[in-house]
Design a protein around this motif. Structure first.
Motif, mmCIF file in Angstrom:
data_model
loop_
_atom_site.group_PDB
_atom_site.id
_atom_site.type_symbol
_atom_site.label_atom_id
_atom_site.label_comp_id
_atom_site.label_asym_id
_atom_site.label_seq_id
_atom_site.Cartn_x
_atom_site.Cartn_y
_atom_site.Cartn_z
ATOM 1 N N VAL A 105 42.158 37.044 38.723
ATOM 2 C CA VAL A 105 41.909 38.304 39.432
ATOM 3 C C VAL A 105 42.942 38.585 40.521
ATOM 4 O O VAL A 105 43.082 39.720 40.970
ATOM 5 C CB VAL A 105 40.494 38.341 40.060
ATOM 6 C CG1 VAL A 105 39.430 38.375 39.006
ATOM 7 C CG2 VAL A 105 40.289 37.184 41.001
ATOM 8 N N ARG A 119 48.156 40.254 43.933
ATOM 9 C CA ARG A 119 48.008 41.700 43.829
ATOM 10 C C ARG A 119 46.639 42.102 44.336
ATOM 11 O O ARG A 119 45.636 41.502 43.972
ATOM 12 C CB ARG A 119 48.158 42.126 42.369
ATOM 13 C CG ARG A 119 49.583 41.938 41.889
ATOM 14 C CD ARG A 119 49.698 42.150 40.420
ATOM 15 N NE ARG A 119 51.087 42.244 40.016
ATOM 16 C CZ ARG A 119 51.479 42.519 38.781
ATOM 17 N NH1 ARG A 119 50.581 42.724 37.833
ATOM 18 N NH2 ARG A 119 52.752 42.598 38.487
ATOM 19 N N GLN A 135 38.846 41.712 47.882
ATOM 20 C CA GLN A 135 38.877 40.296 47.533
ATOM 21 C C GLN A 135 40.299 39.745 47.594
ATOM 22 O O GLN A 135 41.264 40.439 47.349
ATOM 23 C CB GLN A 135 38.242 40.088 46.157
ATOM 24 C CG GLN A 135 38.858 40.906 45.061
ATOM 25 C CD GLN A 135 37.864 41.133 43.935
ATOM 26 O OE1 GLN A 135 36.723 41.494 44.163
ATOM 27 N NE2 GLN A 135 38.307 40.910 42.718
ATOM 28 N N ARG A 144 27.126 41.244 41.780
ATOM 29 C CA ARG A 144 27.545 42.561 41.290
ATOM 30 C C ARG A 144 26.914 42.949 39.963
ATOM 31 O O ARG A 144 26.527 44.099 39.755
ATOM 32 C CB ARG A 144 29.067 42.594 41.100
ATOM 33 C CG ARG A 144 29.815 42.862 42.367
ATOM 34 C CD ARG A 144 31.296 42.955 42.096
ATOM 35 N NE ARG A 144 32.023 42.934 43.350
ATOM 36 C CZ ARG A 144 33.330 42.832 43.424
ATOM 37 N NH1 ARG A 144 34.056 42.732 42.319
ATOM 38 N NH2 ARG A 144 33.933 42.823 44.586
ATOM 39 N N ARG A 162 33.703 44.659 37.920
ATOM 40 C CA ARG A 162 34.853 43.761 38.009
ATOM 41 C C ARG A 162 34.457 42.391 38.554
ATOM 42 O O ARG A 162 33.501 42.266 39.310
ATOM 43 C CB ARG A 162 35.915 44.388 38.898
ATOM 44 C CG ARG A 162 36.453 45.659 38.274
ATOM 45 C CD ARG A 162 37.618 46.175 39.041
ATOM 46 N NE ARG A 162 38.217 47.287 38.320
ATOM 47 C CZ ARG A 162 39.476 47.640 38.443
ATOM 48 N NH1 ARG A 162 40.272 46.982 39.250
ATOM 49 N NH2 ARG A 162 39.949 48.650 37.760
ATOM 50 N N ALA A 163 35.248 41.404 38.179
ATOM 51 C CA ALA A 163 34.990 40.043 38.640
ATOM 52 C C ALA A 163 35.393 39.918 40.102
ATOM 53 O O ALA A 163 36.329 40.569 40.576
ATOM 54 C CB ALA A 163 35.769 39.050 37.799
ATOM 55 N N VAL A 164 34.672 39.047 40.834
ATOM 56 C CA VAL A 164 34.981 38.814 42.243
ATOM 57 C C VAL A 164 36.070 37.758 42.360
ATOM 58 O O VAL A 164 36.951 37.832 43.200
ATOM 59 C CB VAL A 164 33.711 38.359 42.992
ATOM 60 C CG1 VAL A 164 34.043 37.938 44.406
ATOM 61 C CG2 VAL A 164 32.683 39.463 42.988
ATOM 62 N N ASP A 165 35.993 36.741 41.480
ATOM 63 C CA ASP A 165 36.944 35.642 41.573
ATOM 64 C C ASP A 165 37.061 34.995 40.198
ATOM 65 O O ASP A 165 36.234 35.228 39.311
ATOM 66 C CB ASP A 165 36.441 34.615 42.600
ATOM 67 C CG ASP A 165 37.588 33.825 43.231
ATOM 68 O OD1 ASP A 165 38.724 33.950 42.731
ATOM 69 O OD2 ASP A 165 37.336 33.087 44.196
ATOM 70 N N VAL A 171 26.391 49.845 41.446
ATOM 71 C CA VAL A 171 25.934 49.903 42.831
ATOM 72 C C VAL A 171 25.912 48.480 43.361
ATOM 73 O O VAL A 171 25.524 47.567 42.645
ATOM 74 C CB VAL A 171 24.517 50.524 42.897
ATOM 75 C CG1 VAL A 171 23.922 50.391 44.280
ATOM 76 C CG2 VAL A 171 24.548 51.980 42.470
ATOM 77 N N GLU A 172 26.373 48.279 44.592
ATOM 78 C CA GLU A 172 26.261 46.960 45.219
ATOM 79 C C GLU A 172 25.253 47.059 46.348
ATOM 80 O O GLU A 172 25.381 47.907 47.222
ATOM 81 C CB GLU A 172 27.624 46.492 45.738
ATOM 82 C CG GLU A 172 28.548 46.109 44.602
ATOM 83 C CD GLU A 172 29.917 45.649 45.071
ATOM 84 O OE1 GLU A 172 30.071 45.257 46.235
ATOM 85 O OE2 GLU A 172 30.831 45.690 44.242
ATOM 86 N N VAL A 198 36.360 48.491 44.011
ATOM 87 C CA VAL A 198 36.120 48.127 42.616
ATOM 88 C C VAL A 198 35.335 49.222 41.887
ATOM 89 O O VAL A 198 34.849 49.021 40.784
ATOM 90 C CB VAL A 198 35.405 46.762 42.462
ATOM 91 C CG1 VAL A 198 36.295 45.648 42.968
ATOM 92 C CG2 VAL A 198 34.075 46.744 43.171
#
Lengths: 289, 369
Positions: free
Chosen positions: A274, B98, B3, A183, A152-155, B170-171, B212
């Protein structure tokens, strides 16, 4: 009997087990004298012939009682004579020297390759050679296919002389981007990506739009630079959309993300950012690893 | 920390309204539903194998007589295929944002019910209520075993192995480490999840699936705080340990290790100065330590010394806090508590939130001895 009683009963009968290694010093009847740390202790021997002093043995503790169960590691049965003498000769096995007795009739010569009977600690004699059978090549594990790996995108954001909100737009004066920090690289390292898709939550589409790559890990201070642009035709700007095949491996090897742009300023398409749709700009990969 | 935009932090410290809804996923495809989620709760515990669990009731008003009640392996919400993403919508005036609370596996459906009405002479479904129990995606890995014992094809990188055995993103949150050469994964129930936690141990932390859907390592050390918990009118610290426990304060550590040829390596570390010195009034308190990761005498000495330093350096205690709901706080975040008699920084080790306005977290805080 209640459940608690049963559990207590089982716990009470559970044996305590631990194991460690020690250095064998000598044998005294059925006891082995071994050295552990700074101490020397006498421990019963399990049914096996004790080895030469200095060998590493396995000590098992069961309910507080120790037992020497055998050598902790298999010693190489082949060594090289590095010092002659009688009745004992020095033999070097895997870079370690041992002073051992020999079978009667064998006269050691420096450099002899000899076999050793470790259960008795005796040099059995020289050998004329050793078979070194060719090991069949173990085939490298076949690459395993994966699919549906979603990152998924962070921003996200749109740029018109400065950054305005999180909805990416592709219009006369706006460019939009999605960023992913590290990511994508973290998720794709070691993979060969064959298919890349992006999730586009469309709000409005009009005119021309293009999609491309950028090399920002987070929203930059100034204008984004979006390259490798390809057309995003009307009707293909919503939901999961296929991206060019080479982009997956590019995103694996480079810091970057995805951007949208209206060529010649002749379009007006908007997507949710996002902050409204958590799947906005998510990338889905298939490939092998 | 999940985030968010900078504005959301301001909104969360004032008055706002919340709404929780769920997205339904089959595989990685999201279905066209945005379903209300009622009487929900979400509980996290960093110490359990599958860190997050939850429950709630999905409510759907039919538009064309469709039912969401699962029938066997079929149906939108069938536990045999559905994944739910919990999303909290925060609004205040014109501001709407959201926050995804994470993706969960539907583990069971304890109750499902359709409501019907007579429409044009036909009995038609007008609404469905489906109660679901949820588990974090770590459950996927817990259920998936190794067919046979298996050793990593490469011992160079823990992250590479984590990617290989989970097939999930994986992060890399902490520095990578090599895997000890004797590692073999056991083929047994839950063996794959145990392998993940073994890799996390080597990396110095706990592995969790974040919001995520990616694995990340929560390090054991408390780092810099990423979020702030405020105590407002209703928020309060429920319990702070002021007790002094000596049971885990060791002043002598004996390490028992082996080198590659299984020769024993022993190392001892002890406190020789200060109040906790071994010949002082505290007396001796011995701890034994063994680890497969140590196989030289230098490593052995470093290992026992660090165990000793950890043991005498500080005590960890848990602080239970009730505070206003903050959807940004994730399990494993380091947070700072403000508005209490003294400042506290700790890691979130348990978390529980529900439809109410308050949530409970407990922070693991280090206190110097």
């Amino acid at each position: 009997m209640t459940l608690a009683d049963k559990v207590a009963d089982i716990a009470a009968r559970m044996p305590s087990v631990s194991s460690q290694t020690a250095v064998f010093v000598r044998r005294e009847g059925t006891q082995a004298v071994v050295s552990i740390g700074t101490n020397t202790v006498s421990i019963p021997l399990a049914g096996w012939s004790p080895p030469v002093p200095g060998m590493v043995v396995q000590v098992e503790w069961r309910n507080g009682r120790p037992l020497v169960t055998g050598p902790a590691a298999t010693l190489n049965e082949v060594g090289v004579i590095t010092g002659t003498g009688s009745p004992r000769a020095t033999v070097t096995v895997d870079d370690e020297e041992y002073l051992l007795y020999m079978r009667a009739g064998y006269t050691p010569t420096l450099g002899d390759t000899v076999t050793i009977d470790w259960t008795k600690g005796i040099i059995e004699g020289a050998v004329t050679g050793l078979d070194d059978p060719d090991h069949p090549d173990t085939p490298a594990p076949a690459p395993k296919a994966f699919s549906g790996l979603v990152v998924r995108a962070v921003d996200s954001g749109r740029y018109q002389t400065s950054w305005w909100g999180k909805d990416p737009w592709a219009s006369t004066s706006n460019d939009g981007i999605w960023v992913y920090l590290s990511r994508l690289r973290d998720a794709l390292k070691g993979a060969n990506v064959t298919r890349t898709e992006i999730f586009l939550p469309l709000q409005q589409e009009l005119g021309l739009a293009q999609i491309g790559l950028h090399s920002h890990s987070s929203i930059p201070a100034g204008a984004p630079s979006i390259g490798s642009l390809v057309d995003l035709p009307l009707g293909q700007r919503s939901g999961w959309q296929l991206l060019p095949a080479s982009w997956g491996n590019w995103l694996r090897d480079n810091t970057g993300g995805i951007g949208v742009h209206a060529p010649g300023g002749s379009g007006f398409s908007k997507w949710a950012g996002v902050n409204i749709d958590s799947l906005s700009g998510a990338l889905r990969f298939s490939g092998t690893r | 920390m999940r985030q968010h935009s900078p504005q959301l932090l301001e909104v969360l410290s004032g008055s706002f309204t919340r709404r929780l809804f769920v997205y339904v996923f089959h595989g990685s495809d999201r279905l066209d539903y945005e379903l209300a989620f009622e009487s929900w709760s979400l509980d996290g515990d960093l110490g359990s194998a599958v860190a997050l669990s939850g429950s709630g009731t999905v409510v759907h008003q039919s538009t064309a007589g469709e039912s969401l009640t699962p029938v066997g392996t079929k149906g939108v919400l069938s536990p045999f295929r559905a994944r739910l993403e919990l999303v909290m919508e925060i609004s205040a005036g014109q501001f709407v944002e959201r926050v995804s609370l994470g993706i969960f596996r539907v583990e069971s459906v304890p109750e499902a019910r359709d409501f019907t009405a007579d429409v044009n002479g036909q009995e038609t479904v007008i609404a469905s209520r489906v109660t679901v129990k949820l588990l974090s995606l770590a459950e996927d890995i817990r259920r998936w075993g190794f067919r046979f014992p298996e050793s990593p094809p490469s011992f160079v990188s823990c992250y590479e192995e984590l990617r290989r055995i989970t097939e999930m993103p994986v992060e890399e949150t902490v520095p990578d480490q090599p895997i000890p050469a004797s590692t073999v994964w056991e083929a047994k129930q839950g063996g794959r999840l145990e392998a993940v936690q073994t890799l996390a141990d080597i990396l110095g932390g706990v592995a969790v699936v974040n919001s995520v859907g990616a694995w990340e390592i929560v390090p054991d050390e408390v780092g810099e705080p990423v979020a702030t918990i405020r105590l407002g009118v209703q928020g309060t610290v429920l319990d702070v340990g002021n007790d002094i426990e000596t049971d885990t304060v060791y002043n002598e550590v004996v390490g028992i290790f082996e080198d590659e040829k299984r020769r024993p390596i022993h190392a001892v570390a002890e406190v020789t100065t200060g109040d906790l010195r071994v010949d002082g009034p505290y007396g001796r308190h011995t701890r034994y330590y063994a680890s497969d990761l140590v196989n030289t005498s230098t490593q052995a000495q470093t290992a026992v010394q660090s165990i000793l330093d950890l043991s005498i350096g500080s005590q960890m205690y848990d602080v239970a806090i009730q505070c206003h709901v903050n959807p940004l706080i994730e399990l494993g975040d380091v947070v700072e508590l403000v508005g209490w008699t003294r400042p506290l920084v700790g890691r979130v080790v348990t978390l529980s939130m529900d439809s109410g306005a308050l949530m409970n977290v407990s922070l693991r805080v280090h206190r110097d001895l």
